[in-house]
Write a protein that holds these residues in place. Structure first.
Motif, PDB file in Angstrom:
ATOM      1  N   LEU A   1      -5.486  -0.456 -16.619  1.00  0.00           N
ATOM      2  CA  LEU A   1      -5.566  -0.339 -14.992  1.00  0.00           C
ATOM      3  C   LEU A   1      -4.501  -0.566 -14.394  1.00  0.00           C
ATOM      4  O   LEU A   1      -3.814  -1.142 -15.455  1.00  0.00           O
ATOM      5  CB  LEU A   1      -6.876  -1.705 -14.258  1.00  0.00           C
ATOM      6  CG  LEU A   1      -6.702  -2.961 -13.103  1.00  0.00           C
ATOM      7  CD1 LEU A   1      -7.173  -1.666 -12.064  1.00  0.00           C
ATOM      8  CD2 LEU A   1      -7.135  -3.541 -12.770  1.00  0.00           C
TER       9      LEU A   1
ATOM     10  N   LYS B   1       1.238   4.421  -8.716  1.00  0.00           N
ATOM     11  CA  LYS B   1       0.192   5.776  -8.573  1.00  0.00           C
ATOM     12  C   LYS B   1       0.606   6.428  -9.777  1.00  0.00           C
ATOM     13  O   LYS B   1      -0.388   7.175 -10.601  1.00  0.00           O
ATOM     14  CB  LYS B   1       0.576   6.204  -7.109  1.00  0.00           C
ATOM     15  CG  LYS B   1      -0.944   6.973  -6.777  1.00  0.00           C
ATOM     16  CD  LYS B   1      -0.110   7.226  -5.566  1.00  0.00           C
ATOM     17  CE  LYS B   1      -1.293   8.538  -5.349  1.00  0.00           C
ATOM     18  NZ  LYS B   1      -1.730   9.621  -3.609  1.00  0.00           N
TER      19      LYS B   1
ATOM     20  N   PHE C   1      -2.814  -3.723  -4.023  1.00  0.00           N
ATOM     21  CA  PHE C   1      -3.444  -4.899  -3.260  1.00  0.00           C
ATOM     22  C   PHE C   1      -2.492  -4.952  -1.985  1.00  0.00           C
ATOM     23  O   PHE C   1      -1.347  -4.074  -1.358  1.00  0.00           O
ATOM     24  CB  PHE C   1      -3.433  -6.172  -3.580  1.00  0.00           C
ATOM     25  CG  PHE C   1      -3.758  -6.276  -5.163  1.00  0.00           C
ATOM     26  CD1 PHE C   1      -5.550  -6.872  -4.416  1.00  0.00           C
ATOM     27  CD2 PHE C   1      -3.704  -6.258  -6.726  1.00  0.00           C
ATOM     28  CE1 PHE C   1      -6.367  -7.510  -5.748  1.00  0.00           C
ATOM     29  CE2 PHE C   1      -4.677  -6.425  -7.686  1.00  0.00           C
ATOM     30  CZ  PHE C   1      -5.810  -7.270  -6.824  1.00  0.00           C
TER      31      PHE C   1
ATOM     32  N   ILE D   1      -2.012  -1.998 -11.287  1.00  0.00           N
ATOM     33  CA  ILE D   1      -1.558  -2.024 -10.253  1.00  0.00           C
ATOM     34  C   ILE D   1      -0.722  -2.559  -8.815  1.00  0.00           C
ATOM     35  O   ILE D   1       0.437  -2.982 -10.302  1.00  0.00           O
ATOM     36  CB  ILE D   1      -2.412  -4.246 -10.408  1.00  0.00           C
ATOM     37  CG1 ILE D   1      -3.647  -4.534 -11.427  1.00  0.00           C
ATOM     38  CG2 ILE D   1      -2.037  -5.308  -9.263  1.00  0.00           C
ATOM     39  CD1 ILE D   1      -4.317  -6.073 -10.931  1.00  0.00           C
TER      40      ILE D   1
ATOM     41  N   LYS E   1      -5.669   0.278  -8.587  1.00  0.00           N
ATOM     42  CA  LYS E   1      -5.638  -0.813  -7.860  1.00  0.00           C
ATOM     43  C   LYS E   1      -3.796  -1.184  -6.942  1.00  0.00           C
ATOM     44  O   LYS E   1      -3.463  -1.849  -7.499  1.00  0.00           O
ATOM     45  CB  LYS E   1      -6.082  -1.744  -7.944  1.00  0.00           C
ATOM     46  CG  LYS E   1      -6.100  -3.350  -7.083  1.00  0.00           C
ATOM     47  CD  LYS E   1      -7.298  -2.776  -6.283  1.00  0.00           C
ATOM     48  CE  LYS E   1      -7.545  -4.110  -5.350  1.00  0.00           C
ATOM     49  NZ  LYS E   1      -8.127  -3.619  -4.070  1.00  0.00           N
TER      50      LYS E   1
ATOM     51  N   ALA F   1     -11.002  -8.060  -8.735  1.00  0.00           N
ATOM     52  CA  ALA F   1     -10.664  -6.725  -9.313  1.00  0.00           C
ATOM     53  C   ALA F   1     -10.991  -7.013 -10.139  1.00  0.00           C
ATOM     54  O   ALA F   1     -11.026  -5.850 -11.092  1.00  0.00           O
ATOM     55  CB  ALA F   1      -9.835  -6.276  -8.233  1.00  0.00           C
TER      56      ALA F   1
ATOM     57  N   GLU G   1      -4.117  -9.304   0.937  1.00  0.00           N
ATOM     58  CA  GLU G   1      -4.795  -9.829  -0.853  1.00  0.00           C
ATOM     59  C   GLU G   1      -3.517  -9.837  -1.337  1.00  0.00           C
ATOM     60  O   GLU G   1      -3.743 -10.073  -2.515  1.00  0.00           O
ATOM     61  CB  GLU G   1      -5.871  -8.353  -1.153  1.00  0.00           C
ATOM     62  CG  GLU G   1      -6.111  -7.661  -0.972  1.00  0.00           C
ATOM     63  CD  GLU G   1      -6.845  -6.585  -1.245  1.00  0.00           C
ATOM     64  OE1 GLU G   1      -7.568  -6.323  -1.350  1.00  0.00           O
ATOM     65  OE2 GLU G   1      -6.390  -5.515  -1.112  1.00  0.00           O
TER      66      GLU G   1
ATOM     67  N   PHE H   1     -13.154  -4.267 -13.420  1.00  0.00           N
ATOM     68  CA  PHE H   1     -12.655  -3.897 -14.476  1.00  0.00           C
ATOM     69  C   PHE H   1     -12.076  -3.904 -15.733  1.00  0.00           C
ATOM     70  O   PHE H   1     -13.367  -3.560 -16.388  1.00  0.00           O
ATOM     71  CB  PHE H   1     -10.707  -3.728 -14.304  1.00  0.00           C
ATOM     72  CG  PHE H   1     -10.379  -2.831 -15.456  1.00  0.00           C
ATOM     73  CD1 PHE H   1     -10.379  -1.253 -15.881  1.00  0.00           C
ATOM     74  CD2 PHE H   1      -8.810  -3.422 -16.326  1.00  0.00           C
ATOM     75  CE1 PHE H   1     -10.536  -0.244 -16.384  1.00  0.00           C
ATOM     76  CE2 PHE H   1      -8.697  -2.654 -17.086  1.00  0.00           C
ATOM     77  CZ  PHE H   1      -8.801  -2.001 -18.208  1.00  0.00           C
TER      78      PHE H   1
END
Length: 284
Positions: free
Chosen positions: A222, A237, A251, A224, A249, A272, A255, A276
């Motif tokens: 994951l 990304k 935020f 973030i 993910k 989150a 958040e 995961f």
């Protein structure tokens, strides 16, 4: 609190929360100049399901302040030895900021055999535009400094304006509306890292280039990012696109989507992270 002494004589302060019978172990690694206490707002909720290990990396928090080992590779060795000490055969691991660099170094030296899953939390795969990178490559990786900037930051830590340099750096990583008492507490934790050790570790950390390691990561991952983080979310990304099968993910500001989402908005972060981890078989 508990203490463990590494093979080179550095005492690390660590904490274990949650039931010893838990099916999963989650290991949390903090970032540069911070401490394991940064995770205290999320540990109670996580410890309802998992055995949670958090610790102060050498030079940070309540751990020893050695003159040696101000290198990401040594911090990775510290983790390896701590996992041996605690007899952890399989764990979900989360690295915040420099903590991800430590985990990338761990993978580089020891592989992923001990990892059930991996969480990269708001860390560029290259912090500085290095000589073999062009400006575009640096941007996509998330580089936030050049050579001059890295040198000036390290020199600032060692100079008469150390306090200003530390505070400015910290505030740049937080949302503008963070409560003043939270900021002061985080700053106090930051100051537990000695400037000389911190400067050496910072330079070692930001001069790493982990991009070539990403495609070989073979555990569920994951990645973030934060909508208003000083780390461009587009770089997170890009990191996710380089790690096979990884999940991204980002935020939002609401958040807590700056550099410390787990501190500024614990509830959406825990939700989150749980989603995961629970989607991955233990020991995968």
């Amino acid at each position: 609190m508990n203490a463990f002494t590494t093979s080179d004589g550095c005492t690390l302060d660590y904490r274990v929360d949650g039931p010893g019978s838990a099916e999963r172990t989650l290991v949390l690694l903090h970032g540069w100049s911070q401490s394991r206490a940064m995770f205290d707002r999320i540990i109670p909720a996580l410890a309802e399901r998992y055995r949670v290990i958090s610790y102060d990396q050498r030079g940070h928090g309540e751990s020893a302040k050695p003159a040696t080992g101000a290198r990401v590779a040594r911090l990775a060795a510290d983790l390896h030895e701590l996992l041996d000490h605690l007899d952890v055969g399989s764990a979900d691991v989360l690295g915040h900021s420099m903590g991800s660099s430590v985990l990338w170094s761990y993978i580089d030296h020891y592989g992923t055999g001990r990892f059930s899953s991996f969480v990269v939390l708001d860390q560029p795969s290259a912090c500085v535009v290095l000589p073999w990178m062009n400006e575009g490559e640096g941007k996509e990786a998330g580089a936030i400094l050049d050579f001059t900037g890295a040198e000036q930051f390290a020199a600032g830590l060692l100079g008469p304006d150390e306090a200003t340099v530390r505070r400015s750096f910290l505030t740049s990583m937080l949302t503008q509306d963070i409560p003043a008492d939270d900021l002061e507490w985080m700053y106090a934790e930051n100051c537990k890292l000695p400037a000389d050790f911190g400067a050496k570790l910072l330079v070692d950390h930001v001069m790493q280039d982990w991009r070539d390691l990403l495609p070989g990561i073979d555990v569920p991952t994951l990645v973030i990012g934060g909508e208003v983080s000083h780390v461009d979310p587009a770089s997170q990304k890009w990191t996710a696109s380089r790690i096979p099968g990884s999940v991204l993910k980002v935020f939002t500001r609401a958040e807590g989507g700056a550099h410390f989402p787990f501190f500024e908005a614990p509830e959406p972060f825990v939700a989150a992270l749980r989603d995961f981890i629970d989607s991955v078989p233990a020991g995968a």
